[in-house]
Design a protein around this motif. Structure first.
Motif, PDB file in Angstrom:
ATOM      1  N   MET A  32       0.844  -1.178   0.000  1.00  0.00           N
ATOM      2  CA  MET A  32       0.000   0.000   0.000  1.00  0.00           C
ATOM      3  C   MET A  32       0.893   1.246   0.000  1.00  0.00           C
ATOM      4  O   MET A  32       1.797   1.357   0.811  1.00  0.00           O
ATOM      5  CB  MET A  32      -0.903  -0.004   1.244  1.00  0.00           C
ATOM      6  N   PRO A  33       0.633   2.209  -0.910  1.00  0.00           N
ATOM      7  CA  PRO A  33       1.483   3.403  -0.986  1.00  0.00           C
ATOM      8  C   PRO A  33       1.293   4.315   0.230  1.00  0.00           C
ATOM      9  O   PRO A  33       0.258   4.280   0.898  1.00  0.00           O
ATOM     10  CB  PRO A  33       0.994   4.090  -2.269  1.00  0.00           C
ATOM     11  N   LYS A  34       2.314   5.125   0.515  1.00  0.00           N
ATOM     12  CA  LYS A  34       2.231   6.072   1.629  1.00  0.00           C
ATOM     13  C   LYS A  34       1.550   7.362   1.199  1.00  0.00           C
ATOM     14  O   LYS A  34       0.940   8.046   2.007  1.00  0.00           O
ATOM     15  CB  LYS A  34       3.630   6.375   2.162  1.00  0.00           C
ATOM     16  N   GLU A  35       1.696   7.714  -0.073  1.00  0.00           N
ATOM     17  CA  GLU A  35       1.074   8.902  -0.639  1.00  0.00           C
ATOM     18  C   GLU A  35       0.465   8.535  -1.986  1.00  0.00           C
ATOM     19  O   GLU A  35       0.933   7.624  -2.653  1.00  0.00           O
ATOM     20  CB  GLU A  35       2.095  10.023  -0.844  1.00  0.00           C
ATOM     21  N   VAL A  36      -0.577   9.280  -2.377  1.00  0.00           N
ATOM     22  CA  VAL A  36      -1.215   9.043  -3.674  1.00  0.00           C
ATOM     23  C   VAL A  36      -1.727  10.386  -4.205  1.00  0.00           C
ATOM     24  O   VAL A  36      -2.013  11.307  -3.423  1.00  0.00           O
ATOM     25  CB  VAL A  36      -2.351   7.992  -3.546  1.00  0.00           C
ATOM     26  N   ARG A  37      -1.808  10.493  -5.527  1.00  0.00           N
ATOM     27  CA  ARG A  37      -2.307  11.722  -6.148  1.00  0.00           C
ATOM     28  C   ARG A  37      -3.726  12.018  -5.671  1.00  0.00           C
ATOM     29  O   ARG A  37      -4.542  11.114  -5.517  1.00  0.00           O
ATOM     30  CB  ARG A  37      -2.323  11.573  -7.673  1.00  0.00           C
ATOM     31  N   ILE A  38      -4.015  13.302  -5.483  1.00  0.00           N
ATOM     32  CA  ILE A  38      -5.332  13.707  -4.984  1.00  0.00           C
ATOM     33  C   ILE A  38      -6.447  13.329  -5.947  1.00  0.00           C
ATOM     34  O   ILE A  38      -7.512  12.885  -5.530  1.00  0.00           O
ATOM     35  CB  ILE A  38      -5.371  15.222  -4.646  1.00  0.00           C
ATOM     36  N   ASP A  39      -6.219  13.464  -7.254  1.00  0.00           N
ATOM     37  CA  ASP A  39      -7.284  13.122  -8.202  1.00  0.00           C
ATOM     38  C   ASP A  39      -7.610  11.632  -8.154  1.00  0.00           C
ATOM     39  O   ASP A  39      -8.768  11.236  -8.216  1.00  0.00           O
ATOM     40  CB  ASP A  39      -6.960  13.583  -9.623  1.00  0.00           C
ATOM     41  N   TRP A  90      -7.165   9.710  -5.491  1.00  0.00           N
ATOM     42  CA  TRP A  90      -7.767   9.403  -4.189  1.00  0.00           C
ATOM     43  C   TRP A  90      -9.242   9.792  -4.145  1.00  0.00           C
ATOM     44  O   TRP A  90     -10.068   9.004  -3.705  1.00  0.00           O
ATOM     45  CB  TRP A  90      -6.988  10.110  -3.071  1.00  0.00           C
ATOM     46  N   ILE A  91      -9.588  10.998  -4.631  1.00  0.00           N
ATOM     47  CA  ILE A  91     -11.006  11.394  -4.561  1.00  0.00           C
ATOM     48  C   ILE A  91     -11.862  10.585  -5.530  1.00  0.00           C
ATOM     49  O   ILE A  91     -13.040  10.358  -5.282  1.00  0.00           O
ATOM     50  CB  ILE A  91     -11.208  12.914  -4.751  1.00  0.00           C
ATOM     51  N   TRP A  92     -11.255  10.083  -6.600  1.00  0.00           N
ATOM     52  CA  TRP A  92     -11.973   9.172  -7.497  1.00  0.00           C
ATOM     53  C   TRP A  92     -12.147   7.817  -6.819  1.00  0.00           C
ATOM     54  O   TRP A  92     -13.236   7.235  -6.829  1.00  0.00           O
ATOM     55  CB  TRP A  92     -11.205   9.029  -8.817  1.00  0.00           C
ATOM     56  N   ALA A  93     -11.090   7.304  -6.194  1.00  0.00           N
ATOM     57  CA  ALA A  93     -11.147   5.996  -5.533  1.00  0.00           C
ATOM     58  C   ALA A  93     -12.125   6.003  -4.359  1.00  0.00           C
ATOM     59  O   ALA A  93     -12.749   4.984  -4.060  1.00  0.00           O
ATOM     60  CB  ALA A  93      -9.756   5.583  -5.051  1.00  0.00           C
ATOM     61  N   MET A  94     -12.297   7.161  -3.714  1.00  0.00           N
ATOM     62  CA  MET A  94     -13.212   7.279  -2.575  1.00  0.00           C
ATOM     63  C   MET A  94     -14.652   7.540  -3.017  1.00  0.00           C
ATOM     64  O   MET A  94     -15.516   7.779  -2.190  1.00  0.00           O
ATOM     65  CB  MET A  94     -12.772   8.414  -1.639  1.00  0.00           C
ATOM     66  N   PHE A 126     -13.269  15.886   4.285  1.00  0.00           N
ATOM     67  CA  PHE A 126     -12.933  14.501   4.577  1.00  0.00           C
ATOM     68  C   PHE A 126     -11.554  14.427   5.228  1.00  0.00           C
ATOM     69  O   PHE A 126     -10.657  15.173   4.850  1.00  0.00           O
ATOM     70  CB  PHE A 126     -12.916  13.660   3.285  1.00  0.00           C
ATOM     71  N   ARG A 127     -11.397  13.523   6.186  1.00  0.00           N
ATOM     72  CA  ARG A 127     -10.090  13.250   6.781  1.00  0.00           C
ATOM     73  C   ARG A 127      -9.572  11.961   6.162  1.00  0.00           C
ATOM     74  O   ARG A 127     -10.275  10.941   6.148  1.00  0.00           O
ATOM     75  CB  ARG A 127     -10.194  13.106   8.298  1.00  0.00           C
ATOM     76  N   VAL A 128      -8.357  11.989   5.656  1.00  0.00           N
ATOM     77  CA  VAL A 128      -7.750  10.821   5.014  1.00  0.00           C
ATOM     78  C   VAL A 128      -7.281   9.866   6.105  1.00  0.00           C
ATOM     79  O   VAL A 128      -6.447  10.227   6.930  1.00  0.00           O
ATOM     80  CB  VAL A 128      -6.563  11.240   4.114  1.00  0.00           C
ATOM     81  N   LYS A 129      -7.822   8.643   6.111  1.00  0.00           N
ATOM     82  CA  LYS A 129      -7.377   7.607   7.056  1.00  0.00           C
ATOM     83  C   LYS A 129      -6.287   6.742   6.438  1.00  0.00           C
ATOM     84  O   LYS A 129      -5.349   6.338   7.112  1.00  0.00           O
ATOM     85  CB  LYS A 129      -8.546   6.710   7.466  1.00  0.00           C
ATOM     86  N   ALA A 130      -6.458   6.419   5.157  1.00  0.00           N
ATOM     87  CA  ALA A 130      -5.503   5.584   4.429  1.00  0.00           C
ATOM     88  C   ALA A 130      -5.606   5.956   2.955  1.00  0.00           C
ATOM     89  O   ALA A 130      -6.562   6.596   2.538  1.00  0.00           O
ATOM     90  CB  ALA A 130      -5.803   4.104   4.635  1.00  0.00           C
ATOM     91  N   VAL A 131      -4.608   5.569   2.189  1.00  0.00           N
ATOM     92  CA  VAL A 131      -4.611   5.910   0.765  1.00  0.00           C
ATOM     93  C   VAL A 131      -4.612   4.639  -0.080  1.00  0.00           C
ATOM     94  O   VAL A 131      -4.122   3.592   0.340  1.00  0.00           O
ATOM     95  CB  VAL A 131      -3.405   6.797   0.383  1.00  0.00           C
ATOM     96  N   THR A 132      -5.194   4.773  -1.252  1.00  0.00           N
ATOM     97  CA  THR A 132      -5.197   3.699  -2.233  1.00  0.00           C
ATOM     98  C   THR A 132      -5.332   4.317  -3.614  1.00  0.00           C
ATOM     99  O   THR A 132      -5.903   5.395  -3.762  1.00  0.00           O
ATOM    100  CB  THR A 132      -6.331   2.692  -1.978  1.00  0.00           C
ATOM    101  N   GLU A 133      -4.806   3.633  -4.610  1.00  0.00           N
ATOM    102  CA  GLU A 133      -4.922   4.108  -5.991  1.00  0.00           C
ATOM    103  C   GLU A 133      -6.075   3.422  -6.716  1.00  0.00           C
ATOM    104  O   GLU A 133      -6.415   3.806  -7.823  1.00  0.00           O
ATOM    105  CB  GLU A 133      -3.617   3.857  -6.747  1.00  0.00           C
ATOM    106  N   ASN A 134      -6.633   2.384  -6.106  1.00  0.00           N
ATOM    107  CA  ASN A 134      -7.696   1.617  -6.749  1.00  0.00           C
ATOM    108  C   ASN A 134      -9.060   2.047  -6.228  1.00  0.00           C
ATOM    109  O   ASN A 134      -9.226   2.313  -5.044  1.00  0.00           O
ATOM    110  CB  ASN A 134      -7.503   0.124  -6.487  1.00  0.00           C
ATOM    111  N   ARG A 172      -1.030  16.831  -6.894  1.00  0.00           N
ATOM    112  CA  ARG A 172      -0.693  16.968  -5.472  1.00  0.00           C
ATOM    113  C   ARG A 172      -0.968  15.646  -4.765  1.00  0.00           C
ATOM    114  O   ARG A 172      -1.953  14.983  -5.027  1.00  0.00           O
ATOM    115  CB  ARG A 172      -1.536  18.093  -4.864  1.00  0.00           C
ATOM    116  N   THR A 173      -0.075  15.240  -3.871  1.00  0.00           N
ATOM    117  CA  THR A 173      -0.260  13.971  -3.160  1.00  0.00           C
ATOM    118  C   THR A 173      -0.907  14.213  -1.800  1.00  0.00           C
ATOM    119  O   THR A 173      -0.757  15.280  -1.197  1.00  0.00           O
ATOM    120  CB  THR A 173       1.080  13.236  -2.959  1.00  0.00           C
ATOM    121  N   VAL A 174      -1.639  13.203  -1.357  1.00  0.00           N
ATOM    122  CA  VAL A 174      -2.236  13.225  -0.016  1.00  0.00           C
ATOM    123  C   VAL A 174      -1.720  12.027   0.761  1.00  0.00           C
ATOM    124  O   VAL A 174      -1.348  11.004   0.182  1.00  0.00           O
ATOM    125  CB  VAL A 174      -3.778  13.205  -0.058  1.00  0.00           C
ATOM    126  N   LYS A 175      -1.728  12.185   2.067  1.00  0.00           N
ATOM    127  CA  LYS A 175      -1.278  11.103   2.948  1.00  0.00           C
ATOM    128  C   LYS A 175      -2.239  11.028   4.121  1.00  0.00           C
ATOM    129  O   LYS A 175      -3.027  11.954   4.343  1.00  0.00           O
ATOM    130  CB  LYS A 175       0.161  11.368   3.400  1.00  0.00           C
TER     131      LYS A 175
END
Length: 148
Positions: free
Chosen positions: A1-8, A10-14, A62-70, A43-46
């Motif tokens: 699992m990545p530590k950071e992911v692009r904001i676009d 992340w908001i798509w995956a969520m 939203f508060r980011v708890k974890a990141v994913t690209e999928n 921009r990356t989020v963590k």
């Protein structure tokens, strides 16, 4: 699992936006902020970041708890983010939904059932032969006299 992911991503995956393209365009238009700063799609989020997304008329937070690209299933989303949108913003959304039905100006949109019944009653009275009281049969002699 990545530590950071692009904001676009992340908001798509969520599931905040339907497609990644729409998510990237929202970033470009300044509708997505991390902290209080508008961000670009790259921009990356963590975990721990606060992401604000403006979808007029409401600004979601939203508060980011974890990141994913999928992209995730809807049931898994709460494991990756926490919705911290203020209640005042959610109340605004409810008011907008309700007012859409109450404040419809006459003549706009589809008629309500009541308006449809009134229209049907009116047209049946106007076009019913027994209640009309006027005759649309033309007298052929009238037209013959004009030609003389």
């Amino acid at each position: 699992m990545p530590k950071e992911v692009r904001i676009d991503k992340w908001i798509w995956a969520m599931r905040i936006f339907k497609t990644r393209t729409i998510a990237a365009e929202a970033c470009k238009k300044g509708r997505v902020m991390v902290g209080d700063v508008a961000v670009k799609p790259s921009r990356t989020v963590k975990p721990g970041d606060i992401v604000s997304v403006r979808k007029p008329p409401v600004t979601y937070s939203f508060r980011v708890k974890a990141v994913t690209e999928n992209r995730l299933g809807a049931k898994l989303v709460p494991d990756y983010m926490e919705n911290i949108t203020p209640q005042s913003q959610l109340d605004l959304l409810d008011v907008i939904k309700i007012s859409g039905f109450i404040d419809r100006r006459k003549g706009l949109g589809r008629p309500t059932k009541r308006e449809g019944r009134q229209l049907e009653e009116f047209t049946s009275q106007v076009f019913d032969d027994s209640t009309r009281g006027w005759d649309l049969d033309f007298d052929d002699d009238f037209f013959d006299d004009e030609e003389d």
